[in-house]
Design a protein around this motif. Structure first.
Motif, PDB file in Angstrom:
ATOM      1  N   PRO A  12       0.671  -1.233  -0.151  1.00 55.21           N
ATOM      2  CA  PRO A  12      -0.094  -0.097  -0.070  1.00 55.21           C
ATOM      3  C   PRO A  12       0.906   1.480  -0.069  1.00 55.21           C
ATOM      4  N   GLY A  13       0.258   2.390  -0.416  1.00 57.24           N
ATOM      5  CA  GLY A  13       1.025   3.758  -0.350  1.00 57.24           C
ATOM      6  C   GLY A  13       1.621   4.053  -1.753  1.00 57.24           C
ATOM      7  N   GLY A  14       1.700   3.412  -2.701  1.00 55.77           N
ATOM      8  CA  GLY A  14       2.391   3.363  -3.799  1.00 55.77           C
ATOM      9  C   GLY A  14       2.054   4.818  -4.626  1.00 55.77           C
ATOM     10  N   ASP A  15       0.587   5.053  -4.633  1.00 55.60           N
ATOM     11  CA  ASP A  15       0.226   5.992  -5.595  1.00 55.60           C
ATOM     12  C   ASP A  15       0.828   7.329  -5.557  1.00 55.60           C
ATOM     13  N   GLY A  16       1.210   7.736  -6.856  1.00 58.69           N
ATOM     14  CA  GLY A  16       2.165   9.096  -6.889  1.00 58.69           C
ATOM     15  C   GLY A  16       3.458   9.006  -6.502  1.00 58.69           C
ATOM     16  N   LEU A  17       3.866   7.990  -6.031  1.00 64.17           N
ATOM     17  CA  LEU A  17       5.320   7.777  -5.908  1.00 64.17           C
ATOM     18  C   LEU A  17       5.890   7.482  -7.280  1.00 64.17           C
ATOM     19  N   THR A  18       7.295   7.051  -7.389  1.00 67.34           N
ATOM     20  CA  THR A  18       8.002   6.853  -8.700  1.00 67.34           C
ATOM     21  C   THR A  18       8.537   5.599  -8.764  1.00 67.34           C
ATOM     22  N   ALA A  19       8.737   4.928  -9.906  1.00 68.93           N
ATOM     23  CA  ALA A  19       9.395   3.656 -10.210  1.00 68.93           C
ATOM     24  C   ALA A  19      10.631   3.908 -11.174  1.00 68.93           C
ATOM     25  N   THR A  20      11.425   2.917 -11.322  1.00 67.36           N
ATOM     26  CA  THR A  20      12.571   2.959 -12.268  1.00 67.36           C
ATOM     27  C   THR A  20      12.719   1.717 -13.062  1.00 67.36           C
ATOM     28  N   LEU A  21      13.387   1.897 -14.392  1.00 69.08           N
ATOM     29  CA  LEU A  21      13.910   0.542 -14.836  1.00 69.08           C
ATOM     30  C   LEU A  21      15.079   0.781 -15.262  1.00 69.08           C
ATOM     31  N   ALA A  22      15.677  -0.496 -15.307  1.00 74.52           N
ATOM     32  CA  ALA A  22      17.169  -0.411 -15.648  1.00 74.52           C
ATOM     33  C   ALA A  22      17.525  -1.658 -16.316  1.00 74.52           C
ATOM     34  N   SER A  23      17.930  -1.495 -17.573  1.00 77.81           N
ATOM     35  CA  SER A  23      18.210  -2.761 -18.400  1.00 77.81           C
ATOM     36  C   SER A  23      19.200  -3.914 -17.534  1.00 77.81           C
ATOM     37  N   VAL A  24      18.417  -5.037 -17.830  1.00 75.05           N
ATOM     38  CA  VAL A  24      19.326  -6.407 -17.624  1.00 75.05           C
ATOM     39  C   VAL A  24      19.489  -7.284 -18.850  1.00 75.05           C
ATOM     40  N   GLY A  25      19.644  -6.515 -19.899  1.00 72.36           N
ATOM     41  CA  GLY A  25      19.838  -7.272 -21.340  1.00 72.36           C
ATOM     42  C   GLY A  25      19.097  -6.852 -22.403  1.00 72.36           C
ATOM     43  N   GLY A  26      17.939  -5.711 -21.921  1.00 69.70           N
ATOM     44  CA  GLY A  26      16.967  -5.245 -22.792  1.00 69.70           C
ATOM     45  C   GLY A  26      17.694  -4.016 -23.560  1.00 69.70           C
ATOM     46  N   THR A  27      16.953  -3.478 -24.420  1.00 68.70           N
ATOM     47  CA  THR A  27      17.540  -2.467 -25.292  1.00 68.70           C
ATOM     48  C   THR A  27      16.621  -1.216 -25.238  1.00 68.70           C
TER      49      THR A  27
END
Length: 228
Positions: A12-27
């Protein structure tokens, strides 16, 4: 480029927070962060507009306080719902992959050694890299100070280090630099970890060095042997 929705469950409590993505083999290059939108009880979504394909590490909330994991992305206008059973997610991705494959040529090409963002080199163990197989193009005219300079390529991979002269193919305007590696050099690189590389200019008249590019090196195992 298409808009992809990534749906996930979390604390709970995730609304309005931020997330990140980092490649592990993706382009592709992810945004610095993505805003988390709540769509249900402990169910959230982020919206991805970048051209991202393959596997990425996903961290939602500070230090993964909402959710963490590895996701497989496709550059299509779909919702990837990780709250569904895994086979349902894979079926959706396989369907998109089939459509993409049907529209591609059946010819086979050597994989690009340098990622689209220029930050990762993928080297096949024992391969020769000649000409501009490993190369970088400036994103704006005269991005780097190359006139009158020489160029060095340095690599650190585990306990292995390598330094070779690099090539300035085009010093002004839309600039182009490259590095050439022999099969003996790439064959000596292990494939059990991720290494680092950089490109440095050297001005002999001033005795100064300047790093213009740095990033990661991945060494891929070769499954064939050269003829005796």
């Amino acid at each position: 480029m298409a808009t992809t929705k990534l749906r996930f469950s979390g604390w709970p409590g995730g609304d309005g927070l931020t997330a990140t993505l980092a490649s592990v083999g993706g382009t592709g290059t992810p945004a610095a962060n993505y805003t988390i939108d709540a769509i249900g009880t402990r169910v959230y979504e982020i919206t991805i507009t970048e051209d991202l394909v393959g596997k990425f590490e996903f961290i939602a909330g500070a230090g993964g306080s909402i959710a963490t994991g590895v996701v497989t992305l496709v550059d299509e206008a779909i919702t990837i719902d990780t709250t569904l059973p895994l086979e349902s997610i894979q079926d959706a991705i396989d369907g998109i992959s089939t459509q993409i494959s049907a529209s591609l040529s059946t010819s086979t090409e050597r994989l690009s050694a340098v990622s689209a963002d220029g930050g990762t080199i993928s080297i096949i163990q024992g391969d020769d890299y000649t000409g501009t197989d490993i190369s970088w193009t400036s994103t704006v005219d005269n991005q780097w100070e190359l006139t009158g300079k020489t160029l060095k390529f340095g690599l650190q991979y585990g306990d292995t280090t390598l330094e070779v002269d690099a090539t300035i193919n085009q010093a002004t305007g839309t600039q182009l630099v490259s590095v050439q590696l022999t099969s003996a050099q790439t064959g000596a690189l292990p494939f059990t970890s991720v290494g680092k590389f950089d490109l440095q200019t050297f001005d002999a008249s001033e005795g100064t060095y300047k790093t213009i590019i740095r990033g990661k090196v991945k060494v891929l195992e070769s499954f064939t042997s050269p003829p005796a």
